[in-house]
Design an enzyme around this catalytic site. Structure first.
Site, short mmCIF file in Angstrom:
data_model
loop_
_atom_site.label_atom_id
_atom_site.label_comp_id
_atom_site.label_asym_id
_atom_site.label_seq_id
_atom_site.Cartn_x
_atom_site.Cartn_y
_atom_site.Cartn_z
N ALA A 410 0.83 -1.20 0.00
CA ALA A 410 0.00 0.00 0.00
C ALA A 410 0.87 1.25 0.00
O ALA A 410 0.58 2.23 -0.71
CB ALA A 410 -0.92 0.01 1.22
N ASP A 455 -1.92 -8.55 -4.24
CA ASP A 455 -2.06 -7.34 -3.42
C ASP A 455 -1.91 -6.08 -4.27
O ASP A 455 -2.65 -5.10 -4.11
CB ASP A 455 -0.99 -7.31 -2.33
#
Length: 638
Positions: A410, A455
């Site tokens: 992230a 992800d």
């Protein structure tokens, strides 16, 4: 058909040639006829010596850009007899060698040699045997937006010629430029259109007279002139069209983050418009506003961990947790440590021991640094010249560490978005399906983090996405096949994670090594994950949540079978067992440390949450994060 066969030597000497021999009269006549008196001092002044941004002459900017002795052994200026004295005077005032001004002897437009003819004159006059960087010295541009050093370095990497291009503004017409089509894999220019007609090409990539030529290609210049006696074809647009479309010589492209204007038969209105435009652009760069990007945590809904083994997964972006990165223009390039995640001060040695044991040694600062390094490398390899601009990066995150919610990726994703915004890099420059692979390369190649694509895909696209990482798909497209699913298909989900995970004492898995060695059990297991993923997609689309619940359990059981108790870990097994006691499904959200589930009996959900809390776990409802509008073109995301 001419074909040059040569290998570029990185140590080769290079010269620069600046063309300023044009006889464009439109602008000169309009300045002369202007009754306002505003331009009376510019009557007769050649275009290259007109004021540019900040009042400096246009040629001053080019001389500053190329006056780099470690790059060019010589710089030559080619003008005509009509304007020679102007450039001679400019040269003496700017430390330019007067002997390096070449006079082509022409005084009228009809007697012109053409830009290719002027280039040929220098090659013959100076017996040029070196590689050449060629520019038109009457082009307005933003000098702070590119570094010519990057252009030359990229040229040295390639075994072909180099053409500079930029992405046109909406107000610019393709019919006034040389337009190129570029292969975004190799950066080779596949087609060149000199001032195309409407409909000839959809490209808006404009090429200007800014080229690098290998010395082995220079013999094509007299050959081209011999075969093209028409003066109207003796310009570089037509020559490059022939070189790209009709010869076997490869021509590569470099994209610059700035436009170039004031070329050819321009008017006074054009000059004023583009001077204002570039002045405003330069001014706006000084007050570039801070930009913040947020990337969300994700849960692997089905199929993980097969994304690293040519499998399939379904993943969901969630609003519960996120990482955000802010970029601010600054004099120096600064990466700001996070006070919690990148500690440098401790209360005591015991405090240092406790924090290090719990949090590990690696915070987010290394992720920022690795992303910046890889971003510069990517742009260099792709022929994208970055503006000369520095920045400060700082980050924050509330994604729990070491519980498999994709906290590291992230931060990398948010950093990439900041860099792309700051340097005007678009999805055309780094295509969206390839962005997850870039993010993965930062973690795997730079920081040696074991990871898969899932992800990074969901953090780039957001929403709910089905992903196919089959080997044949990756080979065919160069990336996985990603499809958006309707988030309204999801049942209510819960998430629980270990309150205080530690990065010490984790058992190393041998599954990856076994898979690479062709272990049948592992290969068949990964195929099973892919089957479960397709079945889960069908179950969601049919609103068969009981089937979906069973598939979630099967996903975990398959993982447990492959990895074993020691790798799964006692606390993870405790969470799975606790969830199933209340009739809920449960599986890992990622690599372990957090589990997700669906409890068909919502009356038992409160008891489930209370039981998790009593055992010291953190539990919450999953809040799905829909994709931003910029991320959703249609249901097929590739």
């Amino acid at each position: 058909m001419y074909q040059a066969v040569a290998t570029y030597s990185s140590s080769a000497i290079m010269i620069c040639i600046i063309l300023v021999a044009g006889h464009g009269k439109h602008l000169e006549l309009q300045i002369k006829r202007d009754v306002s008196g505003k331009y009376s001092s510019l009557e007769g002044v050649p275009k290259a010596l007109l004021p540019g941004v900040g009042g400096k002459k246009i040629l001053d900017f080019w001389w500053k850009a190329v006056n780099t002795r470690q790059l060019f052994s010589e710089v030559f200026l080619v003008t005509n007899a009509d304007k020679y004295k102007y450039f001679e005077r400019w040269a003496t005032a700017n430390d330019f060698p007067v002997d390096n001004i070449i006079n082509d002897g022409t005084t009228t437009f009809d007697s012109r040699l053409g830009s290719v003819g002027d280039f040929d004159l220098v090659l013959r006059n100076k017996n040029v045997q070196d590689d050449v960087l060629l520019v038109a010295g009457d082009m307005l541009f933003q000098d702070h937006k590119f570094d010519i050093l990057q252009v030359v370095h990229y040229f040295k990497k390639k075994s072909g010629e180099l053409a500079i291009y930029y992405e046109m503004e909406d107000t610019e017409s393709c019919t006034t430029r040389g337009i190129v089509e570029v292969c975004h894999t190799t950066n080779r220019i596949t087609k060149f259109y000199e001032k195309p007609k409407e409909g000839d090409t959809a490209s808006r990539l404009a090429s200007v007279v800014f080229y690098c030529f290998r010395r082995e290609t220079l013999p094509t210049i007299p050959q081209y002139l011999e075969n093209h006696p028409d003066i109207n074809e003796r310009n570089f647009g037509n020559y490059m069209q022939w070189l790209v479309n009709d010869s076997d010589i490869p021509v590569y492209g470099v994209k610059l983050p700035t436009g170039f204007q004031l070329i050819g038969q321009v008017t006074l209105a054009d000059y004023e418009k583009w001077l204002t435009y570039f002045s405003d652009e330069r001014s706006s760069q000084k007050t570039l506003q801070p930009f913040t990007s947020k990337a969300y945590a994700r849960i692997g809904l089905m199929g993980n961990p097969s994304d690293g083994f040519h499998g399939k997964t379904i993943s969901l972006s969630i609003k519960n947790f996120w990482a955000e990165v802010t970029i601010i223009e600054s004099k120096e390039l600064v990466l700001v440590p996070h006070p919690l995640n990148d500690p440098t001060e401790f209360g005591s040695l015991g405090d240092l021991h406790g924090i290090s044991r719990k949090e590990g040694y690696f915070g987010g600062l290394r992720l920022l640094q690795a992303t910046c390094k890889k971003f510069y490398q990517y742009c260099s390899e792709q022929g994208i010249v970055l503006p000369k601009r520095n920045f400060t990066l700082k980050y924050d995150t509330n994604i729990p560490r070491q519980v498999g919610l994709a906290g590291s990726s992230a931060i990398v994703t948010a950093t990439l978005r900041c860099l792309m915004h700051f340097f005007d890099i678009t999805d055309m420059d780094m295509k969206r399906p390839l962005q997850p692979q870039f993010i993965l390369s930062v973690e795997v190649e730079e920081l040696f983090i074991s990871a898969g694509l899932q992800d990074r895909v969901i953090q780039v696209y957001e929403g709910l996405v089905h992903m196919d990482f089959s080997e044949n798909v990756l080979k065919q497209y160069g990336h996985g096949c990603y499809s958006e699913l309707d988030m309204s298909l999801l049942p209510p989900l819960w998430l629980a994670y270990i309150r205080n995970p530690s990065d010490s004492g984790k058992i190393h898995s041998t599954v990856t090594e076994r898979w690479r060695n062709g272990d049948t059990e592992v290969i068949e297991g990964m195929l099973k994950f892919a089957e479960l993923t397709d079945q889960a997609r069908q179950a969601l689309e049919e609103h068969d949540y009981n089937q979906f619940k069973e598939l979630m359990d099967l996903n975990f059981d398959q993982r447990w079978k492959l990895y074993g108790d020691d790798v799964i870990g006692a606390e993870n097994l405790q969470m799975i067992d606790l969830a199933r006691q209340f009739g809920s499904s449960a599986k890992f959200s990622g690599s372990g440390g957090a589990v997700i589930g669906y409890c068909p009996d919502q009356d038992k959900l409160s008891d489930l949450k209370r039981a998790f809390q009593m055992q010291g776990f953190v539990v919450c409802d999953v809040i799905p994060n829909p994709p931003a509008e910029t991320n959703r073109k249609d249901s097929q995301l590739n």
